[in-house]
Design a protein around this motif. Structure first.
Motif, mmCIF file in Angstrom:
data_model
loop_
_atom_site.group_PDB
_atom_site.id
_atom_site.type_symbol
_atom_site.label_atom_id
_atom_site.label_comp_id
_atom_site.label_asym_id
_atom_site.label_seq_id
_atom_site.Cartn_x
_atom_site.Cartn_y
_atom_site.Cartn_z
ATOM 1 N N ARG A 44 48.343 -13.814 82.788
ATOM 2 C CA ARG A 44 49.156 -13.430 81.639
ATOM 3 C C ARG A 44 50.401 -12.655 82.067
ATOM 4 O O ARG A 44 50.897 -11.799 81.332
ATOM 5 C CB ARG A 44 48.320 -12.625 80.639
ATOM 6 N N THR A 45 50.882 -12.961 83.249
ATOM 7 C CA THR A 45 52.118 -12.339 83.699
ATOM 8 C C THR A 45 53.232 -12.662 82.709
ATOM 9 O O THR A 45 53.429 -13.810 82.325
ATOM 10 C CB THR A 45 52.491 -12.846 85.101
ATOM 11 N N GLY A 46 53.934 -11.615 82.286
ATOM 12 C CA GLY A 46 54.955 -11.771 81.252
ATOM 13 C C GLY A 46 54.416 -11.661 79.843
ATOM 14 O O GLY A 46 55.186 -11.745 78.877
ATOM 15 N N GLU A 47 53.108 -11.486 79.709
ATOM 16 C CA GLU A 47 52.490 -11.398 78.377
ATOM 17 C C GLU A 47 51.670 -10.108 78.221
ATOM 18 O O GLU A 47 50.664 -10.084 77.528
ATOM 19 C CB GLU A 47 51.591 -12.618 78.140
ATOM 20 N N ASN A 48 52.108 -9.057 78.889
ATOM 21 C CA ASN A 48 51.403 -7.780 78.796
ATOM 22 C C ASN A 48 51.975 -6.974 77.634
ATOM 23 O O ASN A 48 53.120 -6.528 77.688
ATOM 24 C CB ASN A 48 51.567 -7.006 80.102
ATOM 25 N N PRO A 49 51.210 -6.760 76.567
ATOM 26 C CA PRO A 49 51.745 -6.034 75.403
ATOM 27 C C PRO A 49 51.696 -4.522 75.545
ATOM 28 O O PRO A 49 52.204 -3.809 74.671
ATOM 29 C CB PRO A 49 50.815 -6.493 74.272
ATOM 30 N N LYS A 50 51.110 -4.007 76.630
ATOM 31 C CA LYS A 50 50.848 -2.570 76.701
ATOM 32 C C LYS A 50 51.862 -1.802 77.537
ATOM 33 O O LYS A 50 52.095 -0.623 77.284
ATOM 34 C CB LYS A 50 49.435 -2.330 77.227
ATOM 35 N N TRP A 51 52.403 -2.404 78.561
ATOM 36 C CA TRP A 51 53.404 -1.707 79.362
ATOM 37 C C TRP A 51 54.284 -2.720 80.078
ATOM 38 O O TRP A 51 53.929 -3.877 80.232
ATOM 39 C CB TRP A 51 52.783 -0.751 80.378
ATOM 40 N N THR A 52 55.444 -2.268 80.486
ATOM 41 C CA THR A 52 56.378 -3.100 81.234
ATOM 42 C C THR A 52 56.193 -2.832 82.717
ATOM 43 O O THR A 52 56.156 -1.671 83.144
ATOM 44 C CB THR A 52 57.830 -2.805 80.818
ATOM 45 N N SER A 53 56.065 -3.884 83.505
ATOM 46 C CA SER A 53 55.798 -3.727 84.924
ATOM 47 C C SER A 53 56.307 -4.940 85.675
ATOM 48 O O SER A 53 56.348 -6.054 85.139
ATOM 49 C CB SER A 53 54.290 -3.563 85.162
ATOM 50 N N ASP A 54 56.678 -4.724 86.923
ATOM 51 C CA ASP A 54 57.057 -5.837 87.790
ATOM 52 C C ASP A 54 55.848 -6.473 88.451
ATOM 53 O O ASP A 54 55.982 -7.472 89.165
ATOM 54 C CB ASP A 54 58.019 -5.347 88.883
#
Length: 734
Positions: free
Chosen positions: A292-302
């Motif tokens: 789900r890379t690019g689909e994390n609703p909880k935090w922004t991360s690389d």
């Protein structure tokens, strides 16, 4: 991310992944977890075809369910990689295919009737187990646009096996044909409260839309996202643009599976039944976790982002090790992902779905997964300073109690709930549920920390955790007997006594409140794999341990396990996965081959019931794949125990232009499977084990000679057991 398929009801039976072999289809939904037990998860963002006009979708949808009993329905369902088809007894054919973040529905309705599709945002997979693990719909939004041919919105859902609070899925759907009518609905049970242009609710009402068409061929494209409706729309437009054919999606999926998964393993085998097993197992083991890379609703991360880890308790013994071999890039991404979860939430996940960590069945087994990666040389993109700090959190900090109704003594969400006893007594008292099985796993967890600490030159930590890894010994009662063996892992009270009434062959319900989880004291008493030579000594030395192993696999001995030949060995639960291979530690590699091959040929096949129980997220499939290769991994160590390969020739693409080649002569998989001799990279080999560096780090070759008669060929150094001290001599020649 998308796993589009049927949801089936058949009485009070949990459809964990949506599918059941018979019953009533009541929807085709976009999200599922494949191969899990416990309780269902997902089954959301659904469509269901209905013949005729729909006056009340809550009633008409129920009346139009397929009675999909294979004895009476129009035909059996059809499934292939990237494709699924059901012929409903209403006369509707439904075919589905999917991409990463979107899915396509293709309907063929009977001619002469109106054709309707109900899009149900409130659809979830229920649980009938009565344990409070059923899912709920907490509200959402559904609106229609594009002259009635498009819809979008979101649904809020909760609970499931991991007891997750509210989580949101956004959706964006398009019909390729213009409907004659389209409208939304909100209702409760069978009563519609609103039937109009748009709807939103924060209640637990049923909710969705009804689309009616004048033609018999209807196609729908739906995208989903965990981020926003706009992203769901972007996903479907980029992955399934208007005009895409279903066959094009099937071809795309099959091409990807062939290139990225199936072609990694090639063999000389021509028996189509065996090939069906091999590639079905490769398929089943790689369906989750979900990228789900690019689909994390909880935090922004690389960092990469993976979800649907169900669970490391199932996977750490042999599945993650095979993922490292077959999918090294995705494997490293998953390592990075779980460390990133710790950065933002404070704990490593042992299980995780809908971006919520839970539940922890035993130890903090993400520790074992990280250690296995570290000792096998995974460096590069992984921040091991953070990785070790995450492991140490599990080892030193007691997680807050989430008061799980089924085991409310300590946290089942994350970490090590029974850590207070572990640190105070060096064992776990019956005050805590799953006391013995947790103690076994905490020992392995601490061993995992010791290995990473050693590599990071943290000498004090290494000594601390290697010493704690021996605490399983504090649960050993030498006076406990069963089936002519003495000494077992048993519950122990705070005063040091073992006065706990139990039968080593029985674990009561073997579930959350019990001292042992999903297997018996017999099985758990073999599980100190990092300290095996001390275990052998406690078991009466080499001969006592051989007797104990033979008893474990003896058929007809234990009537309570009738499904598996009345043996003490239960191949359907992970704690016994390694046990057939433990003969290698006492110089009887031939018996490791015999026990593991009999299990593989008895409990696995290419048909229905082809694995002994739930897939457990691919755990069962990876166990038998290792059997086919002729190796078995020791988690958290570089050691692989040697078994016997199935094929005359097998080649495994390890990536980066590296290959493992396994050959055999003189044998066959069914009767002539005993090893006579082995060459590793062209050199004669006399050990019943090898290491990651021998054949995986840079590729390698194993050349076996097999026969129907066992010989004691492996008379060299015994496999290492790092927590036991020096390897004993003489076992290999006895």
């Amino acid at each position: 991310m998308v796993k589009l398929g049927p949801d089936v009801e058949n009485g009070a039976v949990d459809a964990y992944s949506g599918y059941l072999p018979s019953g009533s289809i009541w929807g085709f939904s976009m999200l599922h977890e494949s191969g899990t037990g416990g309780a269902p998860k997902y089954g959301v963002v659904s469509q269901m075809p209905v013949v005729g006009e729909v006056a009340n979708p809550l009633i008409d949808l129920g009346q139009n369910r397929s009675v999909n009993d294979w004895l009476t329905s129009l035909s059996e369902d059809t499934a292939a990689v990237g494709y699924y088809k059901s012929c409903l007894d209403t006369g509707v054919d439904i075919e589905v295919a999917a991409t990463e973040h979107a899915g396509m529905y293709q309907y063929t309705f009977p001619s002469g009737n109106a054709s309707s599709v109900v899009a149900d945002v409130s659809h979830v997979l229920p649980s009938f187990r009565g344990l409070g693990w059923g899912q709920g719909y907490a509200g959402g939004e559904f609106s229609i646009s594009g002259n009635g041919s498009s819809y979008q919105g979101h649904g809020v859902y909760n609970n499931g096996w991991n007891l997750a609070p509210d989580w949101t899925v956004y959706f964006c759907g398009h019909f390729e044909q213009a409907p004659s009518s389209s409208k939304t609905f909100i209702g409760n049970d069978t009563t519609i409260y609103s039937y109009g242009e748009s709807s939103s609710t924060n209640s637990t009402y049923r909710q969705g839309g009804v689309f009616t068409f004048g033609q018999s061929k209807v196609t729908s494209r739906v995208g989903i996202s965990f981020i926003s409706t706009n992203k769901a729309c972007a996903n479907v437009e980029s992955e399934i643009p208007s005009g895409t054919t279903l066959q094009a999606l099937v071809d795309q999926a099959q091409d990807r599976w062939n290139v990225e998964a199936f072609s990694k393993v090639t063999t000389s085998e021509t028996n189509t039944t065996v090939l069906a097993q091999l590639y079905s197992y490769l398929y089943g083991m790689q369906l989750i976790p979900s990228n789900r890379t690019g689909e994390n609703p909880k935090w922004t991360s690389d960092e990469p982002h993976y979800d649907d880890i169900f669970t490391f308790w199932d996977l750490f013994r042999c599945s993650t090790a095979l993922s490292h071999v077959l999918q090294p890039t995705a494997y490293v991404e998953q390592i990075r992902s779980i460390i990133d979860i710790w950065r933002h939430e404070g704990w490593l996940p042992d299980a995780r779905s809908s971006d919520f960590t839970g539940r922890t069945q035993g130890g903090s087994n993400a520790n074992n997964v990280l250690a296995d990666a570290y000792v096998k040389g995974v460096r590069g993109q992984v921040n091991w300073t953070d990785g070790y700090a995450a492991m140490k959190t599990d080892a030193e900090i007691t997680p807050p109690n989430n008061f799980d109704p089924i085991a409310n003594d300590s946290s089942t969400q994350e970490g090590r709930g029974a850590l207070p006893d572990w640190k105070r007594y060096g064992y776990i008292t019956p005050h805590f549920s799953r006391a013995v099985s947790r103690a076994v796993e905490y020992s392995v967890n601490d061993f995992s920390l010791s290995q990473v600490a050693s590599g990071l030159k943290l000498t004090d930590d290494h000594e601390r955790y290697i010493d704690r890894s021996r605490n399983w010994r504090n649960h050993w009662n030498p006076e406990q007997t069963s089936f002519n063996s003495s000494g077992f892992m048993v519950p122990r009270f705070a005063n040091g006594s073992f006065d706990y009434p139990f039968d080593p062959a029985n674990c009561t319900a073997c579930y959350w409140p019990d001292p042992y989880y999903e297997d018996t004291p017999w099985s758990y008493s073999f599980n100190a794999h990092h300290d095996i030579y001390h275990l052998i000594e406690l078991s009466g030395g080499r001969e006592g341990f051989l007797q104990r192993l033979n008893t474990f696999f003896e058929p007809g001995l234990y009537e309570d396990n009738e499904a598996f030949g009345s043996t003490l060995f239960n191949p359907s639960n992970e704690p016994a996965f390694t046990t057939p291979y433990l003969y290698n530690f006492v110089g009887r590699q031939d018996l490791s081959v015999k026990r593991s091959r009999v299990a593989a040929k008895t409990y696995y096949n290419a048909g229905n019931g082809g694995i002994p129980g739930n897939s457990d997220a691919g755990a069962m499939q990876t166990w038998i794949l290792w059997n086919m290769i002729g190796l078995y991994p020791m988690t958290g160590q570089t050691t692989f125990l040697i078994g016997s390969p199935w094929f005359e020739h097998m080649s495994i693409n390890l990536g980066e232009n590296k290959t493992l080649t396994v050959t055999s002569t003189g044998g066959n998989a069914d009767t002539a499977y005993y090893v006579q001799s082995l060459k590793v990279n062209g050199q004669s080999w006399d050990k019943a084990w090898l290491t990651w560096d021998d054949i995986f780090a840079n590729g390698g070759k194993l050349d076996f000679v097999l026969s129907a008669e066992p010989v004691l060929w492996a008379n060299g150094t015994l496999p290492p057991s790092p927590a036991s001290g020096d390897t004993p001599s003489g076992y290999e020649r006895a």
